[in-house]
Design a protein around this motif. Structure first.
Motif, mmCIF file in Angstrom:
data_model
loop_
_atom_site.group_PDB
_atom_site.id
_atom_site.type_symbol
_atom_site.label_atom_id
_atom_site.label_comp_id
_atom_site.label_asym_id
_atom_site.label_seq_id
_atom_site.Cartn_x
_atom_site.Cartn_y
_atom_site.Cartn_z
ATOM 1 N N ASP A 134 30.159 37.454 35.013
ATOM 2 C CA ASP A 134 29.806 38.587 35.867
ATOM 3 C C ASP A 134 31.034 39.201 36.531
ATOM 4 N N VAL A 135 31.912 38.362 37.051
ATOM 5 C CA VAL A 135 33.111 38.849 37.740
ATOM 6 C C VAL A 135 34.027 39.596 36.770
ATOM 7 N N ALA A 136 34.214 39.063 35.577
ATOM 8 C CA ALA A 136 35.045 39.746 34.578
ATOM 9 C C ALA A 136 34.458 41.115 34.251
ATOM 10 N N GLN A 137 33.142 41.189 34.104
ATOM 11 C CA GLN A 137 32.480 42.469 33.800
ATOM 12 C C GLN A 137 32.693 43.472 34.937
ATOM 13 N N LEU A 138 32.464 43.036 36.179
ATOM 14 C CA LEU A 138 32.621 43.918 37.339
ATOM 15 C C LEU A 138 34.045 44.437 37.471
ATOM 16 N N CYS A 139 35.006 43.528 37.389
ATOM 17 C CA CYS A 139 36.402 43.905 37.580
ATOM 18 C C CYS A 139 36.876 44.857 36.482
ATOM 19 N N THR A 140 36.486 44.597 35.262
ATOM 20 C CA THR A 140 36.894 45.456 34.143
ATOM 21 C C THR A 140 36.258 46.834 34.254
ATOM 22 N N GLU A 141 34.956 46.876 34.472
ATOM 23 C CA GLU A 141 34.229 48.151 34.483
ATOM 24 C C GLU A 141 34.577 49.026 35.680
ATOM 25 N N PHE A 142 34.795 48.412 36.841
ATOM 26 C CA PHE A 142 34.979 49.187 38.064
ATOM 27 C C PHE A 142 36.401 49.130 38.612
ATOM 28 N N GLY A 143 37.333 48.539 37.871
ATOM 29 C CA GLY A 143 38.725 48.495 38.300
ATOM 30 C C GLY A 143 38.946 47.727 39.582
ATOM 31 N N LEU A 144 38.178 46.675 39.790
ATOM 32 C CA LEU A 144 38.289 45.871 41.009
ATOM 33 C C LEU A 144 39.283 44.737 40.803
ATOM 34 N N PRO A 145 39.988 44.350 41.843
ATOM 35 C CA PRO A 145 40.926 43.228 41.708
ATOM 36 C C PRO A 145 40.178 41.910 41.510
ATOM 37 N N LEU A 146 40.696 41.093 40.637
ATOM 38 C CA LEU A 146 40.099 39.795 40.347
ATOM 39 C C LEU A 146 40.307 38.864 41.542
ATOM 40 N N PRO A 147 39.234 38.280 42.102
ATOM 41 C CA PRO A 147 39.392 37.342 43.226
ATOM 42 C C PRO A 147 40.233 36.136 42.806
ATOM 43 N N GLU A 148 40.956 35.581 43.740
ATOM 44 C CA GLU A 148 41.859 34.453 43.497
ATOM 45 C C GLU A 148 41.177 33.307 42.743
ATOM 46 N N THR A 149 39.968 32.967 43.163
ATOM 47 C CA THR A 149 39.239 31.850 42.554
ATOM 48 C C THR A 149 39.083 32.008 41.047
ATOM 49 N N TYR A 150 39.036 33.231 40.573
ATOM 50 C CA TYR A 150 38.755 33.508 39.171
ATOM 51 C C TYR A 150 40.009 33.756 38.325
ATOM 52 N N ARG A 151 41.137 33.903 38.959
ATOM 53 C CA ARG A 151 42.345 34.317 38.221
ATOM 54 C C ARG A 151 42.785 33.338 37.151
ATOM 55 N N THR A 152 42.855 32.082 37.456
ATOM 56 C CA THR A 152 43.338 31.101 36.484
ATOM 57 C C THR A 152 42.418 31.019 35.279
ATOM 58 N N SER A 153 41.137 30.914 35.508
ATOM 59 C CA SER A 153 40.208 30.710 34.404
ATOM 60 C C SER A 153 40.026 31.937 33.532
ATOM 61 N N ILE A 154 40.054 33.134 34.098
ATOM 62 C CA ILE A 154 39.825 34.335 33.311
ATOM 63 C C ILE A 154 41.098 34.815 32.629
ATOM 64 N N THR A 155 42.219 34.802 33.353
ATOM 65 C CA THR A 155 43.454 35.335 32.783
ATOM 66 C C THR A 155 44.264 34.288 32.037
ATOM 67 N N GLY A 156 43.978 33.005 32.270
ATOM 68 C CA GLY A 156 44.698 31.947 31.612
ATOM 69 C C GLY A 156 45.981 31.555 32.337
ATOM 70 N N ASP A 157 46.257 32.226 33.446
ATOM 71 C CA ASP A 157 47.413 31.827 34.253
ATOM 72 C C ASP A 157 47.039 31.879 35.717
ATOM 73 N N ASP A 158 47.920 31.393 36.541
ATOM 74 C CA ASP A 158 47.619 31.454 37.965
ATOM 75 C C ASP A 158 48.592 32.339 38.709
ATOM 76 N N ALA A 159 49.238 33.230 37.983
ATOM 77 C CA ALA A 159 50.150 34.167 38.616
ATOM 78 C C ALA A 159 49.407 35.347 39.212
ATOM 79 N N GLY A 160 48.191 35.623 38.709
ATOM 80 C CA GLY A 160 47.381 36.705 39.256
ATOM 81 C C GLY A 160 47.658 37.983 38.583
#
Length: 160
Positions: A134-160
């Motif tokens: 859900d978070v990946a869909q929201l952030c992609t569709e609406f240009g929202l910043p990815l919350p910290e909690t989700y950065r590592t798992s969705i992007t594959g890194d923890d740099a943000g």
């Protein structure tokens, strides 16, 4: 009744299409509208309270004894235009505008959480697989910043 679609269905409504299976329908509802909602749901067999560890007077699940589940989130409208959700001691406040999103489910226009509020509601707890979706869909569709909690798992890194 003045209800608002929340949770995963709100995300799909904002996107205008169903992107995943849902185990329930989250509904935001003014506490004053609970009685007519109970009558309406009882008429279609959704009239049992599903006990679970998170039950609170302002948040509980109704079900039909099978697979239909409605997760109710009751709130109070305050005189200053804010909404109060939760207990007096630990509850939170947000604006009525947060529940002013517009989406589509099966071609029907529905009131739902705004993209920003839907994203906010996906934080503050350990995310599940569906939350990452859900978070990946929201952030992609609406240009929202990815919350910290989700950065590592969705992007594959923890740099943000």
């Amino acid at each position: 009744m003045r209800f608002c679609i929340g949770g995963g269905w709100a995300v799909d409504a904002l996107l205008g299409k169903q992107t995943r299976e849902h185990s329930d329908l989250d509904i935001w509802l003014p506490a004053a509208d609970l009685d007519p909602l109970i009558v309406a749901f009882s008429g279609v067999g959704i009239d049992r309270v599903l006990p679970w560890g998170g039950d609170r007077p302002w948040n509980f699940v109704l079900h039909d004894g099978g697979c239909l589940r409605v997760d109710l989130h009751l709130y109070e409208e305050l005189s200053d235009g804010l909404i109060h959700y939760g207990s007096v001691l630990t509850g939170g406040r947000f604006t009525s505008a947060d529940l002013g999103g517009v989406g589509h489910i099966l071609g029907t226009v529905v009131r739902c959480e705004t993209p920003q509020w839907a994203l906010q509601c996906h934080t503050g707890y350990a995310p599940r697989e569906v939350d990452f979706h859900d978070v990946a869909q929201l952030c992609t569709e609406f240009g929202l910043p990815l919350p910290e909690t989700y950065r590592t798992s969705i992007t594959g890194d923890d740099a943000g």
